[in-house]
Design an enzyme around this catalytic site. Structure first.
Site, PDB file in Angstrom:
ATOM      1  N   GLU A  41       0.864  -1.182   0.000  1.00  0.00           N
ATOM      2  CA  GLU A  41       0.000   0.000   0.000  1.00  0.00           C
ATOM      3  C   GLU A  41       0.896   1.225   0.000  1.00  0.00           C
ATOM      4  OE1 GLU A  41      -2.717   0.466   3.384  1.00  0.00           O
ATOM      5  OE2 GLU A  41      -2.550   2.641   3.122  1.00  0.00           O
ATOM      6  N   ARG A  45       1.139  10.291   0.844  1.00  0.00           N
ATOM      7  CA  ARG A  45       1.606  11.251   1.853  1.00  0.00           C
ATOM      8  C   ARG A  45       2.847  11.986   1.410  1.00  0.00           C
ATOM      9  NH1 ARG A  45       1.167   7.680   7.309  1.00  0.00           N
ATOM     10  NH2 ARG A  45      -0.939   6.934   6.924  1.00  0.00           N
ATOM     11  N   LYS A 129     -10.657  -1.128   6.803  1.00  0.00           N
ATOM     12  CA  LYS A 129      -9.444  -0.863   7.568  1.00  0.00           C
ATOM     13  C   LYS A 129      -9.869  -0.371   8.951  1.00  0.00           C
ATOM     14  CE  LYS A 129      -5.744   2.630   7.427  1.00  0.00           C
ATOM     15  NZ  LYS A 129      -4.465   2.839   6.717  1.00  0.00           N
TER      16      LYS A 129
HETATM   17  C1  3PG Z   1      -1.625   3.716   8.092  1.00  0.00           C
HETATM   18  O1  3PG Z   1      -1.812   4.657   7.347  1.00  0.00           O
HETATM   19  O2  3PG Z   1      -2.077   2.605   7.884  1.00  0.00           O
HETATM   20  C2  3PG Z   1      -0.862   3.940   9.335  1.00  0.00           C
HETATM   21  O3  3PG Z   1      -0.424   5.254   9.428  1.00  0.00           O
HETATM   22  C3  3PG Z   1       0.275   3.029   9.557  1.00  0.00           C
HETATM   23  O4  3PG Z   1       0.618   3.225  10.879  1.00  0.00           O
HETATM   24  P1  3PG Z   1       1.982   2.687  11.497  1.00  0.00           P
HETATM   25  O5  3PG Z   1       3.038   3.652  11.048  1.00  0.00           O
HETATM   26  O6  3PG Z   1       1.764   2.764  12.983  1.00  0.00           O
HETATM   27  O7  3PG Z   1       2.214   1.317  11.007  1.00  0.00           O
END
Ligand code: 3PG
Length: 207
Positions: A41, A45, A129
């Site tokens: 994924e 960002r 999700k």
């Molecule tokens: C996402 O967008 O799924 C999360 O920001 C991932 O979070 P993590 O950095 O705690 O794995």
């Protein structure tokens, strides 16, 4: 590739990646595949995230290619144009849900409450999700949310690590977990693709 199954059935772990330099994208995707994780994924960002998506779509067709941090209908359009096989959002406005259900690929909108799950179900969406998993309450909270909606399959992300992924996968309804721990910025910047392959293999072994 075009997905013949749900993205939640490709791998028990879904790497959530932040790519600053699209030149890293193909090697990163191949490193994950080499570790047994044929799914990625790419989050919207960073300014050049869609260039990274297009590069992976062109050169690593064997990976299930998701685009995440999808926030608007315009993001949906751009992600699909870049070659997304599935779409992920951290939450969902009414307008975004409308656009997501019209997309020709699987979608995983984000939820964190029972009411948000019910809104997604109203749109016919049963794969969601769960975000931000840790701060929202972790496995115990997700188990409570999932209780009344056994038809829903969840992918928790946000605070999932190698150390707690089994706690999430043990929750009924959790089909896969996602997170950034598989692709640390330090390894990407060092172009340590063998290191990322090792993290992917370790995650699959632990799941
Ligand atoms: C996402 O967008 O799924 C999360 O920001 C991932 O979070 P993590 O950095 O705690 O794995």
């Amino acid at each position: 590739m075009s997905l013949s199954a749900s993205p939640l059935d490709v791998s028990p772990v879904i790497p959530v990646v932040v790519i600053d330099d699209p030149a890293h994208a193909v090697a990163l995707a191949r490193a994950l595949v080499a570790g047994g994780v044929a799914i990625i994924e790419v989050t919207l960002r960073t300014p050049r995230a869609l260039d990274a998506v297009a590069a992976i779509a062109a050169d690593v067709p064997e990976i299930a290619l998701g685009v995440g941090s999808v926030l608007t209908a315009a993001h949906v359009d751009r992600a699909l144009a870049a070659g997304a096989d599935f779409l992920v959002s951290p939450g969902a406005s009414p307008a975004l849900l409308e656009r997501l259900v019209a997309a020709p690929v699987p979608v995983l909108p984000g939820v964190a409450t029972v009411s948000e799950v019910l809104t997604a179900l109203d749109h016919g969406l049963t794969e969601l999700k769960f975000f931000p998993a840790g701060p929202a309450g972790g496995p115990a909270y997700l188990a409570a949310i999932g209780g009344p909606v056994p038809q829903v399959r969840f992918c928790p992300t946000g605070g999932v690590t190698a150390g707690n992924l089994r706690d999430y996968l043990a929750v009924p309804g959790v089909a896969a977990v996602g997170g950034t721990w598989l692709t640390p910025k330090s390894l990407i910047e060092a172009e340590d693709w063998a290191g990322i392959t090792a993290l992917a293999a370790a995650a699959v072994a632990a799941a």
